[in-house]
Design an enzyme around this catalytic site. Structure first.
Site, mmCIF file in Angstrom:
data_model
loop_
_atom_site.group_PDB
_atom_site.id
_atom_site.type_symbol
_atom_site.label_atom_id
_atom_site.label_comp_id
_atom_site.label_asym_id
_atom_site.label_seq_id
_atom_site.Cartn_x
_atom_site.Cartn_y
_atom_site.Cartn_z
ATOM 1 N N ARG A 25 0.821 -1.213 0.000
ATOM 2 C CA ARG A 25 0.000 0.000 0.000
ATOM 3 C C ARG A 25 0.852 1.259 0.000
ATOM 4 O O ARG A 25 0.467 2.283 0.567
ATOM 5 C CB ARG A 25 -0.983 0.016 1.176
ATOM 6 C CG ARG A 25 -1.817 -1.242 1.334
ATOM 7 C CD ARG A 25 -2.594 -1.644 0.106
ATOM 8 N NE ARG A 25 -3.855 -0.945 -0.049
ATOM 9 C CZ ARG A 25 -5.031 -1.376 0.392
ATOM 10 N NH1 ARG A 25 -5.111 -2.508 1.036
ATOM 11 N NH2 ARG A 25 -6.127 -0.689 0.158
ATOM 12 N N ARG A 29 -2.879 5.936 -0.186
ATOM 13 C CA ARG A 29 -2.837 6.151 1.262
ATOM 14 C C ARG A 29 -2.400 7.565 1.623
ATOM 15 O O ARG A 29 -3.102 8.499 1.382
ATOM 16 C CB ARG A 29 -1.950 5.103 1.940
ATOM 17 C CG ARG A 29 -2.538 3.713 1.896
ATOM 18 C CD ARG A 29 -3.495 3.513 3.066
ATOM 19 N NE ARG A 29 -4.450 2.450 2.818
ATOM 20 C CZ ARG A 29 -4.423 1.258 3.395
ATOM 21 N NH1 ARG A 29 -3.474 0.969 4.262
ATOM 22 N NH2 ARG A 29 -5.360 0.380 3.141
ATOM 23 N N ARG A 38 -7.306 12.428 -5.237
ATOM 24 C CA ARG A 38 -8.533 11.904 -4.659
ATOM 25 C C ARG A 38 -9.605 12.972 -4.422
ATOM 26 O O ARG A 38 -10.781 12.663 -4.250
ATOM 27 C CB ARG A 38 -8.236 11.154 -3.355
ATOM 28 C CG ARG A 38 -7.742 9.739 -3.531
ATOM 29 C CD ARG A 38 -8.739 8.854 -4.259
ATOM 30 N NE ARG A 38 -10.047 8.877 -3.633
ATOM 31 C CZ ARG A 38 -10.368 8.227 -2.519
ATOM 32 N NH1 ARG A 38 -9.474 7.465 -1.920
ATOM 33 N NH2 ARG A 38 -11.574 8.313 -2.011
ATOM 34 N N ASP A 74 -6.746 -2.564 -7.542
ATOM 35 C CA ASP A 74 -7.346 -3.108 -6.323
ATOM 36 C C ASP A 74 -7.717 -4.558 -6.586
ATOM 37 O O ASP A 74 -7.986 -4.946 -7.728
ATOM 38 C CB ASP A 74 -8.595 -2.318 -5.908
ATOM 39 C CG ASP A 74 -9.067 -2.756 -4.517
ATOM 40 O OD1 ASP A 74 -8.405 -2.410 -3.536
ATOM 41 O OD2 ASP A 74 -10.078 -3.486 -4.428
ATOM 42 N N TYR A 148 -14.782 -11.307 0.416
ATOM 43 C CA TYR A 148 -15.508 -10.073 0.069
ATOM 44 C C TYR A 148 -16.788 -10.386 -0.708
ATOM 45 O O TYR A 148 -17.818 -9.740 -0.515
ATOM 46 C CB TYR A 148 -14.624 -9.130 -0.754
ATOM 47 C CG TYR A 148 -13.562 -8.442 0.075
ATOM 48 C CD1 TYR A 148 -13.885 -7.367 0.899
ATOM 49 C CD2 TYR A 148 -12.243 -8.861 0.051
ATOM 50 C CE1 TYR A 148 -12.914 -6.726 1.668
ATOM 51 C CE2 TYR A 148 -11.265 -8.237 0.808
ATOM 52 C CZ TYR A 148 -11.610 -7.169 1.623
ATOM 53 O OH TYR A 148 -10.657 -6.552 2.384
#
Ligand code: CP3
Length: 337
Positions: A25, A29, A38, A74, A148
């Site tokens: 990661r 982040r 973002r 992802d 998930y």
């Protein structure tokens, strides 16, 4: 600047001049360029827009001086390509409105077709033009992906996942087989486009009893690593909470085994004398800073021979609360060892 292949050499078990470092990661982040992007784009849009995704992957290379890049993507891009409707919810993670509960639900998963992830191939090609360090591609292992799909959202109990596995073994086997087949093709797309190493994240597999892992999960993961063998790239296998099942977890055709922070590095070395080990500093030690992380790094390197067989990383992903300067100082500190 010439190409720095220290990470690839260490991953193949060769002796290197210094211990290579990258962070799970590391893209996204806490980094400032990512935070800026973002404000305008959501995570899925970023991962699906090659020039932006490449920009995010590159940021830690320049800023932190790490020895490898990881594709900005992802684990849920694969089920999305298979027709599952996934939302990434802020402060939650991947959410699926109609999760998989029964064998009939498996019909929701359509066969994976490479053109559906053409954007990833393009991102990889852009990155390979710019990078002077190796590029790591990745996917989730089928267990973590299944968790998930079955839970419909992040969990720390895995109640539905384990019930599915225990109570519907046939449907479980079918789901794992479908995910395994798709994952192999998905990773082949990444390598064909230029990914130079592959990491499989089985982030949540440590919730299982070792015997259940061996019976219901390991054969599928083994099949993925075996299939990647013909591609001639280093293969990395990472999971958390694997201390109690480490020799089974490492029983795959992977050159590198990723460790979380719960196990002593030296204890893992004794269990797995012939594997390259990756890890395993507690991510919170980096949030705390050099006074806290330096003695822990010293401890990890104590007793290592010249042939360290080690790629430095954290025991799990960089925490969003991490100060970039701490990460930069950590890379420098490990490089000096
Ligand atoms: O952390 C891990 O265990 C690695 C495997 C993993 C990834 N995504 C890889 C990834 C897992 C378990 C996920 C699921 C996921 N996706 C979560 C975790 C939810 C949970 O169960 O706790 C979240 C929050 C997402 C959504 C997502 N993916 C965001 C918000 C981002 C951007 C950066 C960030 O982490 O905030 C991603 C990118 C992402 N997911 C990368 C990887 C390897 C990109 C490369 C990198 O950041 O190094």
């Amino acid at each position: 600047m010439s190409f720095n292949n220290t990470f690839l050499r260490a991953a193949r078990g060769e002796v290197t001049d210094y211990t290579p470092v990258w962070f799970m990661r590391q893209a996204g982040r806490s980094l400032p360029g990512y935070r800026e992007l973002r404000k305008k784009y959501d995570v899925l849009t970023l991962t699906q827009t090659p020039d932006l995704a490449a920009q995010v992957s590159l940021e830690p290379i320049n800023l932190l001086k790490v020895d490898a890049a990881i594709l900005f993507a992802d684990i849920m891009l694969l089920p999305i390509a298979m027709g599952i409707d996934v939302k990434i919810v802020e402060s939650v993670g991947p959410v699926i409105d109609s999760p998989i509960n029964t064998k009939a639900d498996l019909a929701k998963l359509r066969p994976f077709e490479p053109p559906k992830v053409d954007f990833l191939a393009q991102t990889i090609k852009l990155l390979r033009n710019d990078l002077q360090v190796p590029l790591i591609g990745f996917a989730a292992a089928p267990f973590t992906l299944a968790s998930y799909l079955i839970e419909g959202q992040p969990t720390r109990k895995w109640l539905k996942t384990k019930r599915f596995m225990f109570e519907q073994p046939e449907a479980w086997e079918a789901l794992m087989t479908t995910l395994t087949d798709a994952t192999i093709e998905y990773l082949k797309v990444q390598v064909a486009a230029g990914a130079q190493a592959i990491q499989i994240f089985d982030s949540w597999v440590g919730c299982l009893a070792a015997e259940d892992y061996r019976q219901a999960v390991l054969p599928h993961t083994q099949r993925i690593f075996k299939a990647l063998g013909e591609l001639d790239i280093p293969r990395l296998h990472f999971g958390t909470d694997t201390a109690a099942m480490l020799t089974d977890f490492a029983n795959v055709e992977a050159e590198v085994i990723g460790l979380d922070w719960r196990i002593d590095f030296a204890a893992a070395r004794t269990l797995l004398p012939h594997k390259v080990l990756q890890g395993n500093l507690d991510p919170v030690a980096v949030v705390a800073g050099p006074k806290v992380f330096q003695p822990r790094v010293d401890q990890m390197f104590a007793g290592m021979t010249e042939h360290r067989n080690h790629i430095f990383n954290l025991g799990h992903g960089v925490m969003p609360e991490t100060n970039d300067q701490h990460l930069r100082e950590l890379v420098e500190y490990v490089h000096g060892k």
